[in-house]
Design an enzyme around this catalytic site. Sequence first.
Site, PDB file in Angstrom:
ATOM      1  N   GLU A 246     -11.254 -58.125   9.405  1.00  0.00           N
ATOM      2  CA  GLU A 246     -10.040 -57.310   9.365  1.00  0.00           C
ATOM      3  C   GLU A 246     -10.313 -56.039   8.556  1.00  0.00           C
ATOM      4  OE1 GLU A 246      -6.352 -59.838  10.124  1.00  0.00           O
ATOM      5  OE2 GLU A 246      -6.769 -60.031   7.999  1.00  0.00           O
TER       6      GLU A 246
ATOM      7  N   GLY B 290      -1.780 -53.230   9.628  1.00  0.00           N
ATOM      8  CA  GLY B 290      -0.397 -52.757   9.487  1.00  0.00           C
ATOM      9  C   GLY B 290      -0.259 -51.243   9.584  1.00  0.00           C
TER      10      GLY B 290
ATOM     11  N   LYS C  19       2.978 -63.270   7.055  1.00  0.00           N
ATOM     12  CA  LYS C  19       3.058 -62.597   5.745  1.00  0.00           C
ATOM     13  C   LYS C  19       4.406 -62.919   5.070  1.00  0.00           C
ATOM     14  CE  LYS C  19      -0.192 -59.243   7.450  1.00  0.00           C
ATOM     15  NZ  LYS C  19      -0.773 -57.927   7.406  1.00  0.00           N
TER      16      LYS C  19
ATOM     17  N   ASN D  21      -0.146 -64.371  11.447  1.00  0.00           N
ATOM     18  CA  ASN D  21       0.046 -64.342   9.996  1.00  0.00           C
ATOM     19  C   ASN D  21       1.383 -63.653   9.736  1.00  0.00           C
ATOM     20  OD1 ASN D  21      -0.032 -63.898   7.250  1.00  0.00           O
ATOM     21  ND2 ASN D  21      -1.752 -62.465   7.306  1.00  0.00           N
TER      22      ASN D  21
ATOM     23  N   HIS E  97      -7.364 -63.034   2.406  1.00  0.00           N
ATOM     24  CA  HIS E  97      -6.752 -61.960   3.196  1.00  0.00           C
ATOM     25  C   HIS E  97      -6.821 -60.653   2.405  1.00  0.00           C
ATOM     26  CE1 HIS E  97      -3.762 -59.431   5.096  1.00  0.00           C
ATOM     27  NE2 HIS E  97      -4.066 -60.105   6.188  1.00  0.00           N
TER      28      HIS E  97
ATOM     29  N   SER F 173      -3.749 -54.445  13.405  1.00  0.00           N
ATOM     30  CA  SER F 173      -2.942 -53.798  14.443  1.00  0.00           C
ATOM     31  C   SER F 173      -3.276 -54.295  15.855  1.00  0.00           C
ATOM     32  CB  SER F 173      -3.066 -52.277  14.362  1.00  0.00           C
ATOM     33  OG  SER F 173      -2.602 -51.819  13.099  1.00  0.00           O
TER      34      SER F 173
ATOM     35  N   GLU G  79      -4.781 -58.400   1.790  1.00  0.00           N
ATOM     36  CA  GLU G  79      -3.662 -58.124   0.871  1.00  0.00           C
ATOM     37  C   GLU G  79      -3.812 -58.920  -0.425  1.00  0.00           C
ATOM     38  OE1 GLU G  79      -0.830 -58.822   3.941  1.00  0.00           O
ATOM     39  OE2 GLU G  79      -1.579 -56.975   4.864  1.00  0.00           O
TER      40      GLU G  79
HETATM   41  P1  PGA Z   1      -1.445 -56.475  11.413  1.00  0.00           P
HETATM   42  O1  PGA Z   1      -1.981 -57.498  10.310  1.00  0.00           O
HETATM   43  O2  PGA Z   1      -1.657 -57.126  12.750  1.00  0.00           O
HETATM   44  O3  PGA Z   1       0.001 -56.258  11.094  1.00  0.00           O
HETATM   45  O4  PGA Z   1      -2.260 -55.211  11.282  1.00  0.00           O
HETATM   46  C1  PGA Z   1      -3.121 -58.284  10.530  1.00  0.00           C
HETATM   47  C2  PGA Z   1      -3.416 -59.117   9.310  1.00  0.00           C
HETATM   48  O5  PGA Z   1      -3.261 -58.622   8.192  1.00  0.00           O
HETATM   49  O6  PGA Z   1      -3.795 -60.304   9.422  1.00  0.00           O
END
Ligand code: PGA
Length: 253
Positions: free
Chosen positions: A169, A175, A11, A9, A97, A215, A99
């Site tokens: 998640e 992140g 983003k 992803n 997601h 992460s 976010e």
């Molecule tokens: P990240 O994001 O690996 O940077 O923690 C995962 C995601 O939001 O799909």
Amino acid sequence: MRKPFVAGNWKMNTDSHSSVELAEGIVSGSLEVAGKSVTVAICPPFVYLQAVVKAVGNSNVALGAQDIYFEGNGAFTGEISASMLKDSGCVYAICGHSERRHVIGETDELINKKVAAAIAGGLLPILCVGELLSERQASQTNDVVTRQLKEGLAGLSAEKVSAVTIAYEPVWAIGTGLTATPDQAQQVHELIRKLLSEMYDDELAQEIRIQYGGSAKPSNAAELMGQPDIDGLLVGGASLKTEDFLAIIKAAV
Ligand code: PGA
């Protein structure tokens, strides 16, 4: 046996040049590290889908969208429909997601419409679920994940749900560099599979792939995917570096 599924992803990252470069690196490397034994997808920003689809060609790397809108067409400024995504070469669409839930304010009801629209439009949705840190600390993880899963899949038949991948998640791990331990993740994945079995049947629950995200990186990928109910990873930050993403794909073999 569920085939491992690793998705990147991206983003709101990359540009017209680096998106193509990244895709090319992943296309040429993934076959080498994993053959066809791992399902691989990359989800670039909407505006680079058409450039990236050329780089992906007919390789074994599939294209996914980071979001979708549930209406087919019309006066929905800024939104993108399932048919537009399909027309742009997408196979997958991320729905809900964290976010989008927590930064943009999407509700379970809206996300449910997106999942349904993706399936109706011939796309394979990746439905994201996961608790906030405060919810985990208040021992609400199971309740939150149960609600998001049930409401996200509401009204969908077993046949339709067979098109879905679930991504667990935990929001506190996205992140942040904090990864759920393999045990913490496995517990929630097991819960999700049990819920799917109750909502549909055991056969379907055993077929559906459940990714972990938060992460994920080369150093923890193998251990996470070594858990019985973790069938792959949804990778954010580490999917922006060809080498790291390829190492994660390799760990899925
Ligand atoms: P990240 O994001 O690996 O940077 O923690 C995962 C995601 O939001 O799909």
